[in-house]
Scaffold this motif. Structure first.
Motif, short mmCIF file in Angstrom:
data_model
loop_
_atom_site.label_atom_id
_atom_site.label_comp_id
_atom_site.label_asym_id
_atom_site.label_seq_id
_atom_site.Cartn_x
_atom_site.Cartn_y
_atom_site.Cartn_z
N ARG A 35 0.82 -1.22 0.00
CA ARG A 35 0.00 0.00 0.00
C ARG A 35 0.85 1.26 0.00
O ARG A 35 0.52 2.25 -0.63
N GLN A 73 -6.29 2.79 9.20
CA GLN A 73 -5.36 1.99 8.41
C GLN A 73 -4.79 0.84 9.22
O GLN A 73 -4.65 -0.28 8.73
N ASN A 106 -22.00 1.69 9.20
CA ASN A 106 -21.00 2.69 8.80
C ASN A 106 -19.88 2.76 9.82
O ASN A 106 -20.09 2.58 11.01
N ASP A 110 -14.50 2.27 6.63
CA ASP A 110 -15.15 1.85 5.39
C ASP A 110 -14.23 1.85 4.18
O ASP A 110 -14.12 0.85 3.46
N SER A 111 -13.56 2.95 3.92
CA SER A 111 -12.72 3.02 2.72
C SER A 111 -11.54 2.08 2.81
O SER A 111 -11.12 1.48 1.80
N GLU A 112 -10.99 1.89 4.01
CA GLU A 112 -9.86 0.99 4.17
C GLU A 112 -10.28 -0.47 3.98
O GLU A 112 -9.54 -1.27 3.40
N GLN A 114 -12.86 -1.48 2.13
CA GLN A 114 -13.15 -1.64 0.70
C GLN A 114 -11.87 -1.86 -0.09
O GLN A 114 -11.85 -2.59 -1.08
N ALA A 115 -10.79 -1.22 0.36
CA ALA A 115 -9.51 -1.35 -0.34
C ALA A 115 -8.93 -2.76 -0.23
O ALA A 115 -8.02 -3.13 -0.98
N ASP A 117 -10.60 -5.41 -0.92
CA ASP A 117 -11.26 -6.25 -1.93
C ASP A 117 -10.27 -6.68 -3.02
O ASP A 117 -9.58 -5.84 -3.62
N GLN A 130 -20.87 -5.40 0.98
CA GLN A 130 -21.64 -4.54 1.89
C GLN A 130 -23.01 -5.16 2.13
O GLN A 130 -23.66 -5.64 1.19
#
Length: 221
Positions: A35, A73, A106, A110-112, A114-115, A117, A130
């Motif tokens: 990353r 993170q 929520n 969330d964004s971490e 999804q990353a 995947d 989700q």
């Protein structure tokens, strides 16, 4: 303290340190290095942050500075390693099958999450899905993360899952204490995790000893 007891205590401390370092090496190698070290990443210049995360689980080390890796993170990195190290029954997760990471509610993660995947977790691929807490197919998940928005009714979701072979996780404060599998928490300016072995055993899952050795609290030993 007698000499024999002191030696035993020192050896136990060295084993916990080695276990902690092993887990964090896995986080660095498999999650954080791709990353942050990728040349195409805009955060390439932040690679020195990766090494700072080693202090998170080793007692007595300096706490990670606020300007480095975010809490979200680091929690996502822990979750990623749980996906690698947890063992599911063969009839639930046959060889070559993808690991389904389901998320309900929520969260700042969330964004971490999804990353994650499509990322490899050992020999398997991790898939992000989700869900709503009313979805009937949560029992088909392998990992189920319940966001902070589920604080008022996560216990209902846990009861609905029953003994399904699902590892439940959350960053809700009393999640593990109230029957969840693993809580990812921010305590004393560092990320720690708590484990409740009863729902994990009931779900026919297995956590390796090196993870339990570095947990802040283990319920149901």
């Amino acid at each position: 303290m007698q000499k024999g007891s002191r030696i035993h205590s020192e050896m136990a401390g060295q084993k916990r340190l080695a276990d902690a370092m092993g887990v964090m090496r896995g986080i660095v190698k498999n999650y954080l290095r791709p990353r942050f070290f990728a040349p195409q990443s805009r955060r390439y210049l932040a690679r020195q942050w990766v090494f700072a995360c080693l202090c998170l689980v080793v007692p007595g080390w300096q706490v990670l500075p606020a300007a480095s890796l975010s809490e979200a993170q680091i929690k996502a990195a822990y979750l990623y390693n749980f996906a690698k190290f947890v063992e599911w029954p063969a009839d639930v997760l046959p060889p070559g099958a993808d690991i389904l990471l389901c998320v309900v509610g929520n969260s700042v993660l969330d964004s971490e999450l999804q990353a994650l995947d499509g990322r490899k977790a050992g020999e398997r691929i991790l898939r992000f899905v989700q869900h709503n807490n009313t979805d009937p197919d949560l029992t088909t998940c392998h990992l189920l993360f319940l966001g902070s928005s589920e604080k008022s009714h996560f216990v209902v979701t846990l009861k609905a899952l029953g003994d399904a072979p699902v590892l439940t996780l959350s960053d809700i404060d009393d999640f593990a204490e109230k029957g969840g599998g693993i809580s990812l928490l921010f305590r004393e300016n560092k990320v720690v995790f708590e484990v409740n072995l009863e729902p994990i055993r009931n779900a026919r899952l297995h956590l390796p000893g090196q993870l339990l050795n570095i947990a802040a609290i283990v319920y149901g030993r």
